[in-house]
Design a protein around this motif. Structure first.
Motif, PDB file in Angstrom:
ATOM      1  N   PRO A 137      36.453  58.781 -25.695  1.00 17.33           N
ATOM      2  CA  PRO A 137      37.551  58.242 -26.761  1.00 17.33           C
ATOM      3  C   PRO A 137      38.891  57.691 -26.884  1.00 17.33           C
ATOM      4  N   VAL A 138      39.083  56.712 -27.434  1.00 22.25           N
ATOM      5  CA  VAL A 138      40.229  55.743 -27.593  1.00 22.25           C
ATOM      6  C   VAL A 138      41.260  56.101 -28.578  1.00 22.25           C
ATOM      7  N   ASP A 139      42.739  56.017 -28.125  1.00 20.27           N
ATOM      8  CA  ASP A 139      43.708  56.030 -29.252  1.00 20.27           C
ATOM      9  C   ASP A 139      43.721  54.568 -30.093  1.00 20.27           C
ATOM     10  N   GLY A 140      44.660  54.598 -30.897  1.00 20.28           N
ATOM     11  CA  GLY A 140      44.965  53.409 -31.845  1.00 20.28           C
ATOM     12  C   GLY A 140      45.101  52.161 -31.066  1.00 20.28           C
ATOM     13  N   LYS A 141      46.006  52.411 -29.919  1.00 23.33           N
ATOM     14  CA  LYS A 141      46.229  51.083 -29.416  1.00 23.33           C
ATOM     15  C   LYS A 141      45.196  50.522 -28.397  1.00 23.33           C
ATOM     16  N   GLY A 142      44.394  51.527 -27.932  1.00 25.63           N
ATOM     17  CA  GLY A 142      43.244  51.073 -27.218  1.00 25.63           C
ATOM     18  C   GLY A 142      42.023  50.399 -28.028  1.00 25.63           C
ATOM     19  N   ASP A 167      42.954  44.910 -22.822  1.00 22.24           N
ATOM     20  CA  ASP A 167      43.857  44.073 -22.326  1.00 22.24           C
ATOM     21  C   ASP A 167      43.867  43.760 -20.971  1.00 22.24           C
ATOM     22  N   ASP A 168      44.526  42.652 -20.296  1.00 26.88           N
ATOM     23  CA  ASP A 168      44.282  42.556 -18.975  1.00 26.88           C
ATOM     24  C   ASP A 168      44.838  43.536 -18.082  1.00 26.88           C
ATOM     25  N   LEU A 169      46.171  44.231 -18.410  1.00 31.22           N
ATOM     26  CA  LEU A 169      46.564  45.180 -17.593  1.00 31.22           C
ATOM     27  C   LEU A 169      45.774  46.523 -17.304  1.00 31.22           C
ATOM     28  N   ARG A 214      41.807  49.293 -14.249  1.00 25.79           N
ATOM     29  CA  ARG A 214      40.638  49.795 -14.139  1.00 25.79           C
ATOM     30  C   ARG A 214      39.909  49.480 -12.667  1.00 25.79           C
ATOM     31  N   VAL A 215      39.847  48.458 -12.326  1.00 30.12           N
ATOM     32  CA  VAL A 215      39.451  48.010 -11.125  1.00 30.12           C
ATOM     33  C   VAL A 215      40.069  48.672 -10.195  1.00 30.12           C
ATOM     34  N   PHE A 216      41.475  48.853  -9.941  1.00 30.99           N
ATOM     35  CA  PHE A 216      42.080  49.302  -8.893  1.00 30.99           C
ATOM     36  C   PHE A 216      41.659  50.865  -8.787  1.00 30.99           C
ATOM     37  N   PHE A 217      41.252  51.599  -9.961  1.00 31.20           N
ATOM     38  CA  PHE A 217      40.661  52.980 -10.087  1.00 31.20           C
ATOM     39  C   PHE A 217      39.560  52.894  -9.626  1.00 31.20           C
ATOM     40  N   VAL A 218      38.528  51.958  -9.755  1.00 31.20           N
ATOM     41  CA  VAL A 218      37.208  51.861  -9.079  1.00 31.20           C
ATOM     42  C   VAL A 218      37.449  51.467  -7.619  1.00 31.20           C
ATOM     43  N   GLY A 219      38.212  50.557  -7.281  1.00 29.08           N
ATOM     44  CA  GLY A 219      38.367  50.423  -5.853  1.00 29.08           C
ATOM     45  C   GLY A 219      39.004  51.583  -5.090  1.00 29.08           C
ATOM     46  N   ASP A 220      39.831  52.278  -5.452  1.00 26.62           N
ATOM     47  CA  ASP A 220      40.396  53.651  -4.738  1.00 26.62           C
ATOM     48  C   ASP A 220      39.096  54.453  -4.620  1.00 26.62           C
ATOM     49  N   ILE A 221      38.236  54.683  -5.804  1.00 25.53           N
ATOM     50  CA  ILE A 221      37.204  55.532  -5.079  1.00 25.53           C
ATOM     51  C   ILE A 221      36.269  55.174  -4.161  1.00 25.53           C
ATOM     52  N   LEU A 222      36.127  53.788  -4.308  1.00 28.84           N
ATOM     53  CA  LEU A 222      34.850  53.276  -3.072  1.00 28.84           C
ATOM     54  C   LEU A 222      35.663  53.239  -1.848  1.00 28.84           C
ATOM     55  N   GLU A 223      36.914  53.077  -1.705  1.00 30.95           N
ATOM     56  CA  GLU A 223      37.589  53.035  -0.349  1.00 30.95           C
ATOM     57  C   GLU A 223      37.452  54.555   0.090  1.00 30.95           C
ATOM     58  N   GLU A 224      37.264  55.389  -0.627  1.00 32.85           N
ATOM     59  CA  GLU A 224      37.103  56.913  -0.256  1.00 32.85           C
ATOM     60  C   GLU A 224      35.940  57.051   0.488  1.00 32.85           C
ATOM     61  N   TYR A 225      34.993  56.178   0.104  1.00 37.53           N
ATOM     62  CA  TYR A 225      33.699  56.483   0.663  1.00 37.53           C
ATOM     63  C   TYR A 225      33.035  55.319   1.602  1.00 37.53           C
ATOM     64  N   HIS A 259      28.887  54.580 -15.259  1.00 37.26           N
ATOM     65  CA  HIS A 259      29.867  55.500 -15.540  1.00 37.26           C
ATOM     66  C   HIS A 259      31.206  55.023 -15.652  1.00 37.26           C
ATOM     67  N   THR A 260      31.673  53.858 -15.273  1.00 38.86           N
ATOM     68  CA  THR A 260      32.781  53.080 -15.291  1.00 38.86           C
ATOM     69  C   THR A 260      33.068  52.256 -16.395  1.00 38.86           C
ATOM     70  N   ARG A 261      32.088  51.778 -17.263  1.00 38.72           N
ATOM     71  CA  ARG A 261      32.180  51.122 -18.144  1.00 38.72           C
ATOM     72  C   ARG A 261      32.997  51.476 -19.452  1.00 38.72           C
ATOM     73  N   GLN A 262      33.657  50.778 -20.007  1.00 35.89           N
ATOM     74  CA  GLN A 262      34.612  51.174 -20.973  1.00 35.89           C
ATOM     75  C   GLN A 262      35.752  52.056 -20.724  1.00 35.89           C
ATOM     76  N   ILE A 263      35.889  52.426 -19.336  1.00 39.23           N
ATOM     77  CA  ILE A 263      37.051  53.353 -19.249  1.00 39.23           C
ATOM     78  C   ILE A 263      38.439  52.589 -19.009  1.00 39.23           C
ATOM     79  N   ASP A 264      38.202  51.120 -19.163  1.00 35.39           N
ATOM     80  CA  ASP A 264      39.305  50.525 -19.133  1.00 35.39           C
ATOM     81  C   ASP A 264      40.269  50.781 -20.454  1.00 35.39           C
ATOM     82  N   MET A 265      39.763  51.142 -21.451  1.00 28.06           N
ATOM     83  CA  MET A 265      40.316  51.648 -22.600  1.00 28.06           C
ATOM     84  C   MET A 265      41.169  52.781 -22.475  1.00 28.06           C
ATOM     85  N   ILE A 266      41.030  53.706 -21.756  1.00 25.01           N
ATOM     86  CA  ILE A 266      42.028  54.819 -21.541  1.00 25.01           C
ATOM     87  C   ILE A 266      42.800  54.599 -20.300  1.00 25.01           C
ATOM     88  N   MET A 267      43.115  53.448 -19.668  1.00 23.66           N
ATOM     89  CA  MET A 267      43.664  53.378 -18.235  1.00 23.66           C
ATOM     90  C   MET A 267      45.390  53.590 -18.578  1.00 23.66           C
TER      91      MET A 267
END
Length: 864
Positions: free
Chosen positions: A702-707, A778-780, A785-796, A832-840
């Protein structure tokens, strides 16, 4: 007309025909690329294994010879060249510069292993009166020292001559022996003593059966004639080895080569060949191997001296070899020739002399001497039993002992260090020096301990003399015959009756040495001290009282043998030195290794990561490994996916998934439009699929108005994200597979990802590449989101690189099961990481999804 139509059809094939051609081309291209990839990785693994062997050899204490060095350098050069060739076959023309770097590095390596040319020029023989210590490269150190003693120090030495290094080279060259010897050595596994025995016997016979060059034989005969003019018609001679490198401070070769005593003129040529052959006797070859001496650096010179039929003989040490603080002169003597002392086969008299003015005899030990060696009138030696009072009489008069001590001090002063001197006493009482070499002294740190603190440890045996200091433990192994040496275990305690020089070939395996006979003056004692092996000689009935396999601790310092392992003693013993370190063979491997082993090319993203910056073979392997993985990653992106030739995956999911079998990814051939999951055998695809389907997707967050407004703005302004544009790839996902390979191109909404993986039973081949890009926010938010995904992958365990909203992750070189689990993670993350950029921008929601994703992954692969 029909013919024309057929021709036109050939020129303009139908789309489905073109796609049929395309898929065959694709399969052929994949197989060719995959083949080169595997060849490169196999060569890479071999190169790295050889580098590891080289590092272990330089770090460890095990001996190795030039055969080992040359084999490793040839092996690593071949492997690195194959790596370069495979990479260029995979990507023609892109990496040609590597060949130039390879050639430059190889030339630097070769300078450390090029065979040195020994002198072939110069005289074949040299009379002793023209020899001094500066001529060791022509006549060997042993004869050079005798010439020095005779001509400069003016002490008595027998008349004689040297058969030179040039003569050795002449003999070997005429019979083309060296090439055959090199071939035999390279074909033999010298780690197995039985093969070493056969090799030694074969080479010695090869040498002995070879004829002497006529000019060499003539030169020897002429020198013998001149010797007869000096010392009388029909004299016999003593012929002693004087190899280059023998009788030096660190490498004495004591007793490891052959001597022939009391040789008649008729047998000089044969005796010479037997002494040359002894270079390849088992003791000599083992010694060179253990001390890192290159075979090609050793020319066998021979000293030929008028024989002394000694009434007494022995060895003088100008200092105590087992106690660096004791500068007393030690004189060891027996009746007859000094052979009994150096071979350690009969007790010898010991005289300890002080260096004060005047010199005085501090101590005498006169044991019963059971036999002596003397010369037969015509030729050869005989062993004569000593009976009656003479066996317990001192073999030297006091004035002779003092004269020998003065000679020893004089020689020590001339050479600048302690000396080991062999001598004989003529019938007229005059002393003749037979040999002089540097004496290595050992420290006495263990002798300083308070021996009383160990009195509660009851010894099993006591007595004898410290031939080489130290403490060691191991199982007893009794050696009676040469064949027993084949079974000698590494770390065993060598127990034998006589301290014969030939047992020195076991010192690199032995923890300690115990003998019933012998003294610190023998050749075996000399080599034991060199090798740092504790040795206790003169233990009566040791071979009867000790049993094979019995664990014992030998305390050579305090002349005690204990049953079992006495850790309180062993913990005080210093670690043995690495005998190889600093030797010619060691330095050859070390020098060559500087251009092979170091890895300086580390960062593949650095602008310096180029062929011209490869300074070592390891750099080349690192560069090529990085690039071959990159080239394989490119396969799925560089080749068009022929949709008609692929099969749609038959599975209950809302998305369409297409599969193209490149090689052996299907269990059975599929003729229809669909392929079922149970017909797929691709290891990486099945792992990805398990991750994709493991946890049902809950839908977009679920996204807010700005997202929401951000998504709407991106969707209307970025046409690349417009999924309404007709495209054969829109909302479709494509696998290209073989049994061990998988390339997945996926577009899910506004998100693009590619996965390329190879998973097999060979860890060195295994890799996963994951690329992720896109999003509707948006770009930010996309970057977050890619840093979020990268952090998880680095853990593994993935390495991750992020540029703007693009993520590249990779992992390689792990076992198959590990890689399968990582592909499950990638499959899960793709969905499971698609569209989570909307809530970043909402940290609480970010935390929620981070927790959920970690929990889901742990369910899929288990906690890490």
């Amino acid at each position: 007309m029909g013919r024309m139509i057929d021709i036109l059809k050939g020129l303009f094939p139908r789309k489905q025909d073109r796609e049929s051609f395309d898929v065959e081309d694709l399969r052929t291209a994949f197989k060719a690329r995959y083949h080169q990839f595997k060849l490169l990785l196999n060569a890479n693994n071999k190169a790295l294994e050889i580098m590891a062997e080289m590092e272990e050899a330089l770090r460890g204490g095990q001996p190795f010879g030039m055969t080992f060095v040359q084999a490793r350098l040839t092996g690593v050069s071949t492997s690195v060249w194959q790596i370069i060739k495979n990479l260029n076959d995979l990507s023609p023309g892109k990496y040609e510069d590597l060949y130039g770097q390879f050639k430059e590095i190889r030339e630097k390596i070769n300078q450390y292993v090029q065979r040195k040319s020994l002198e072939e020029e110069g005289p074949l023989v040299l009379p002793l009166e023209s020899v001094d210590k500066d001529m060791a490269d022509q006549v060997g150190s042993k004869v050079a020292n005798l010439g020095e003693i005779r001509n400069r120090i003016q002490l008595r030495v027998s008349n004689g001559f040297a058969i030179t290094a040039g003569a050795y080279q002449r003999f070997m060259k005429q019979n083309d022996l060296q090439a055959e010897i090199d071939r035999l050595i390279q074909a033999t596994d010298v780690d197995h003593l039985d093969q070493f025995f056969k090799l030694s016997a074969h080479i010695q016979q090869l040498i002995i059966r070879s004829p002497l060059p006529e000019d060499l034989e003539a030169a020897i005969n002429e020198q013998y004639r001149l010797l007869e003019e000096e010392d009388g018609k029909g004299i016999t001679v003593a012929m002693r080895s004087s190899a280059l490198g023998e009788d030096l401070a660190e490498t004495t070769f004591a007793g490891q080569y052959r001597s022939e005593l009391n040789v008649s003129s008729e047998n000089i040529a044969q005796a010479y060949k037997e002494i040359v052959a002894s270079k390849y006797g088992l003791p000599g070859m083992t010694y060179r191997l253990n001390r890192g001496i290159r075979d090609e650096d050793v020319a066998m010179c021979v000293g030929c001296m008028t024989m002394v039929d000694a009434v007494a003989g022995g060895v003088t040490y100008s200092a105590n070899p087992v106690n660096i603080r004791d500068n007393s002169v030690l004189v060891n003597a027996v009746w007859g020739l000094p052979k009994s002392v150096v071979d350690g086969n009969t007790p010898s008299d010991l005289f300890v002399v002080s260096r004060g003015e005047p010199m005085t005899i501090l101590e005498k030990e006169i044991p019963a001497k059971t036999h002596k060696y003397a010369c037969y009138p015509d030729e050869g030696l005989c062993r004569i039993d000593i009976t009656g009072d003479k066996s317990r009489q001192a073999s030297l008069k006091d004035e002779q002992v003092l004269e020998l001590a003065k000679m020893a001090v004089r020689l020590e002063a001339h050479y600048g260090g302690p000396q080991d001197i062999e001598w004989a006493v003529r019938a007229d009482g005059s002393i003749v020096l037979l040999q002089c070499r540097p004496l290595e002294q050992k420290g006495a740190s263990n002798q300083d301990r308070d021996s009383d603190m160990f009195n509660d440890l009851p010894p099993f045996l006591t007595g004898g003399v410290t031939a080489s200091p130290g403490v060691a433990a191991g199982p007893v192994f009794i050696v009676k015959k040469e064949i027993d040496t084949l079974q000698f275990p590494r770390g065993g305690v060598l127990v034998t009756v006589q301290s014969l020089p030939r047992w020195a070939m076991l010192l690199n395996r032995a923890a300690a040495v115990v003998t019933e006979q012998g003294s610190m003056a023998g050749h075996l004692a000399n080599v034991a001290r060199e090798f740092g092996v504790p040795a206790l000689f003169g233990i009566k009935n040791a071979a009867q009282q000790l049993k094979n396999g019995q664990p014992v601790t030998v305390d050579a310092d305090c002349q005690r043998i204990y049953e079992g392992r006495i850790d309180v003693l062993l913990e005080r013993q210093k670690s043995p030195k690495n005998l190889m370190e600093g030797s010619p063979v060691y330095e050859a491997l070390k020098g060559a290794g500087k251009h092979i082993i170091p890895l300086r090319l580390l960062d593949p993203y650095s602008p310096r990561f180029t062929p011209k910056n490869c300074r070592t073979f390891h750099d080349i392997t690192r560069f090529c490994h990085e690039k071959v993985v990159h080239e394989m990653f490119q396969f799925g992106r560089e080749h068009h996916f022929p949709e008609r030739s692929s099969k749609q995956l038959h599975f209950k999911v809302p998305l369409k998934w297409w599969v193209l079998n490149l090689d052996d990814g299907f269990r059975n051939e599929v003729t229809g439009k669909y392929v079922k999951l149970d017909n797929i055998v691709s290891i990486p695809m099945l792992a990805l699929w398990e991750g994709i389907t493991a946890v049902p997707w809950e839908g977009p967050p679920p996204v807010d108005g700005k997202g929401f407004m951000s998504i709407m703005f991106q969707a209307t302004t970025n046409t690349a994200l417009n999924t309404g544009v007709r495209s054969e790839y829109a909302a479709r996902n494509y696998f290209m597979i073989s049994k061990n390979y998988c390339s997945l191109s996926s577009r899910l909404g506004f998100h693009f990802s590619t996965v390329e993986a190879l998973v097999s039973d060979r860890p060195g081949e295994n890799y996963i590449s994951f690329q992720f890009k896109g999003g509707a926010a948006d770009d930010l938010r996309k970057q977050k989101r890619v840093f979020f995904v990268g952090d998880i992958l680095e853990e593994y365990g993935f390495s991750v690189e992020v540029k703007e909203d693009h993520l590249a992750a990779r992992i390689e070189g792990h076992e198959k099961d590990f890689m399968i689990d990582r592909l499950k993670i990638i499959g899960y993350m793709t969905i499971h990481t698609r569209q989570i950029d909307m809530i970043m921008s909402n940290q609480s929601k970010v935390n929620y999804y981070r927790t959920k994703i970690t929990k889901d992954i742990n369910k899929i692969i288990g906690p890490t």
